[in-house]
Design a protein around this motif. Structure first.
Motif, short mmCIF file in Angstrom:
data_model
loop_
_atom_site.label_atom_id
_atom_site.label_comp_id
_atom_site.label_asym_id
_atom_site.label_seq_id
_atom_site.Cartn_x
_atom_site.Cartn_y
_atom_site.Cartn_z
N GLY A 139 -34.30 -30.88 45.85
CA GLY A 139 -35.68 -30.55 46.17
C GLY A 139 -36.42 -31.70 46.82
N THR A 161 -40.36 -24.27 52.65
CA THR A 161 -40.25 -24.78 51.28
C THR A 161 -39.50 -23.76 50.44
N ASN A 221 -38.20 -22.78 46.01
CA ASN A 221 -38.39 -23.06 44.60
C ASN A 221 -37.66 -24.34 44.18
N VAL A 222 -36.67 -24.75 44.94
CA VAL A 222 -35.97 -25.99 44.67
C VAL A 222 -36.91 -27.20 44.79
N ASP A 223 -38.03 -27.04 45.47
CA ASP A 223 -38.99 -28.13 45.66
C ASP A 223 -40.00 -28.27 44.53
#
Length: 189
Positions: free
Chosen positions: A88, A65, A67-69
């Motif tokens: 994300g 995972t 930070n785009v998620d």
């Protein structure tokens, strides 16, 4: 959590805890934090959803995972349909125990400096591929790490013939992400 309970909203509030990435502090013989090795790229992530059947179980999930998620996850929690152009992925299926992963790979692009120096990386649950383009100063170079057997990325297996199939797969993932990045990035002057 106590304040959420005091306001009587604890049963309907999802908590997402994360932070900035860490410093190398001498790992790999480096300082700073902008390079894509584990010590400088990994961040903690805790998601608590009081509605989930797995709440309070303290599950640790090795899913890839980034930070785009976060935005996609927050939109999903709020019941908002994710825009088609969003990179994300919602992590809610993992939190709810409906999926073990939401993505095969995660691109990590480090772009810094006035010269646009970059390192482009692809991470999967088992491997990490780094490509250093350098340009005119140095020859481009590649690194491949087997994260299952070498979690601290101490041995570059790029020349290991037993890793040839994995290397081809990682290069393909890399080129797919690089193409996407080139199509979607905003240039600066």
């Amino acid at each position: 959590v106590e304040e959420l309970e005091r306001q009587d909203i604890a049963d309907n509030t999802v908590i997402i805890f994360t932070s900035d990435n860490g410093f190398f502090n001498g790992s790999h013989g480096m300082g700073s934090k902008v390079l894509p090795y584990e010590e400088g790229a990994r961040v903690p992530l805790i998601i608590y959803d009081p509605r989930s059947k797995s709440k309070g179980k303290g599950r640790r999930v090795p899913s890839v995972t980034g930070n785009v998620d976060m935005a996609a996850t927050i939109l999903d929690v709020a019941g908002v349909e994710l825009p088609a152009n969003m990179d994300g992925k919602s992590l809610l299926p993992i939190v709810q125990g409906k999926a073990k992963t939401v993505r095969e790979a995660l691109p990590v692009f480090n772009v810094w400096g006035t010269q646009g120096t970059t390192c482009m990386t692809i991470v999967t649950e088992t491997h990490k591929y780094l490509y250093w383009p350098y340009g005119e100063e140095f020859e481009p170079s590649e690194e491949l790490f087997d994260l299952k057997n070498d979690p601290y990325e101490l041995k570059n297996v790029i020349a290991d013939k037993s890793q040839a199939k994995v290397l081809k797969q990682m290069r393909n993932l890399f080129h797919t992400q690089l193409t996407h990045w080139k199509e979607e990035t905003v240039t600066h002057n």
